[in-house]
Every structure is written in structure tokens, then in C-alpha cells.
Design an enzyme around this catalytic site. Sequence first.
Site: not given
Length: 306
Positions: A25, A160
Site C-alpha cells: 500500500e 495498530k
Amino acid sequence: MNSYIELSKEVARAVAYNQPIVALESTIISHGMPYPQNVETALQCQQIVRDNGAVPATIAILNGKLKVGLSDEEIDFLGKEGQKIHKTSRRDIAYNILHKINGATTVSATMYIAEQAGIKVFATGGIGGVHRNAEDTMDISADLEELANTNVTVVSAGAKAILDLALTLEYLETKGVPVIGYQTDQLPAFYSRESDFKVNFNVQSPKEIADLITTKQFLGLKGGMLIANPIPKKYSMPKELINEAIEQALVEMESLGIKGKETTPYLLGKIVELTKGKSLAANIQLVYNNCKLAAQIAYEVHQIEV
Ligand code: PSU
Ligand code: MN
């Protein structure tokens, strides 16, 4: 293939010769890390994929095209421009294509483009998820909905640590997304190897993951899978250190009134500052580790298919 897609030479050759491909990405380049480490990391990710038997396809939106595979100059551009590049998730794709707005693609947008290009495996750092206090803000990453719907396997170091990991797991469960630990029972917490939460399944090898991908495909089960790959021990951060930085970054974010799509880039940047660069070093290494595993998985999927 979707006529908005433009393959790089390297990726076009891989498609023509039916070689394994790994999607990468670009939000991580423009919004996830500072320059020049962002560019160095992106280039090194591509090399790691090649060294492990697959072809890298870094994805972004440039000049009105869904670009699959970028030149070094394009990666440098995305890195140098940084936050000026539009952070593009699924909802932004059509508008950015129409108006030729350059876009760094998040996990959700990259998954969509990868699927359109026939790519089955994708490596990132950590997916977006349910943010802390989401019960008030409703801030839930589009990455989760994309995992529910798009047939791409995402290799990440868990979600995350700035997120609410418990709620993120609940959301994925509701959406039927398998969370697979790579040689672990625990959901890794991005900067560190462990959290208080369990993954759904613990798998031992890239081959086992590849078998799972093809079985899921044969069953006609729609949607992606999340491979949770713990950061290597020697690069992992002590939990107290990272948690303290996260707590402080969250307090400062609140006082600045930062919301929505700015949240994740702000927190990652602030945590780098608070840990004096230690979190950036860990972030880079966990991404490398994911690129390696993704390439090995793509290679094994390819072995099954040929
Ligand atoms: N992994 C990283 N750094 C990042 C990201 C992933 O190590 O910056 C990006 C991905 O593009 C992911 C995005 O989709 O963070 C999540 O943004 P949000 O929380 O706004 O959905
Ligand atoms: Mn969000």
C-alpha cells in the site's frame, strides 16, 4: 481487467507469466512514516518481496489511474509529498479518479485495487480498526468492512496498538473475517508481540496459510483473511514504553481536536516523537517481516494453482 488499472512493466510481466504477486500500500508511505525513511522502507519492501520469490506491486492512484506497481520515482514522489497526497480509502476512489487527484491508498482502497488486478496477497504494517472511544466517535476503519467483502489476504502485525483491540476483534468476528496468528496464539499488538487477546487460529507455515486461502476460495466464502504476524523479538518494544507513548499521544490529540482520517497519521507521528524514533524503527521492521511472509504465502498459493 478494470480499464482504470495501469500495471507497471514488472507487474505486467508477472501477470503475463503467471508469477506470484504481493500488493503493497501507499498510505504507509505518504502518511505513515516521515521522509526519507518512508521511501527507503517502500523500496526495501519491494526488494524483500522479490528476494522471497514474488513480484511486488505497490499500489496508488496517480493521474487518474489505479496504478499497480510504481516506479522508484513515483514512490519518491509519494514519500516527498507526504501529507499533501490525498489519503484515499474506498469511498474516495471514484472521486479521485474522476478529478485526477493523486491518492495514497489505505488498506481498504489497496485491497479493492488488488482484487481488481487479480492479486490475492497483500502486506502492510497494521490494519486500521475500531478506535478507542469508538462508542462515542463511531471511528471504525473502512479496512474492516473491506476485509469482510474483498477476497484478499492481508498480512499485518495485528491491528495498530493505538486502537481498541478487543472491539476490533469483535467487529472482525461479526463480519466473518478469520484472524490467523502466524506461529502464535496471541493477537500481536503491532509494536509488541503480544496482547491480552487471542487469535482465532494458530497456523505454522506459509503453506498452511496458502491451503486455507484456496480452501476458502473453493468454498465460495467471500471476504479476506487477516494474518497476524508478530514483530521479530529483537525489534519489539517494551509494552510499558509504548503504552505510555500511546496514552500521551491520545491526550494531546484530544486537546488539539484531531478527528477522522487525521487520527491515525497524527498518532503514529506523535508516537515516533515521544519514543525518540524507537517506534519508527519497530514499525519499519514489522513491515519488512510482513513483506517476507506475504511473499512466501503468495509463492505457496501459486504452487497450488499451477
Ligand atoms: N500500517 C502502518 N502504517 C500505516 C498504515 C498501516 O504501519 O500508516 C495505514 C494503512 O493504510 C491503514 C491506515 O489502512 O493506516 C488506517 O487508517 P484509518 O485508521 O484512518 O482507517
Ligand atoms: Mn477512521
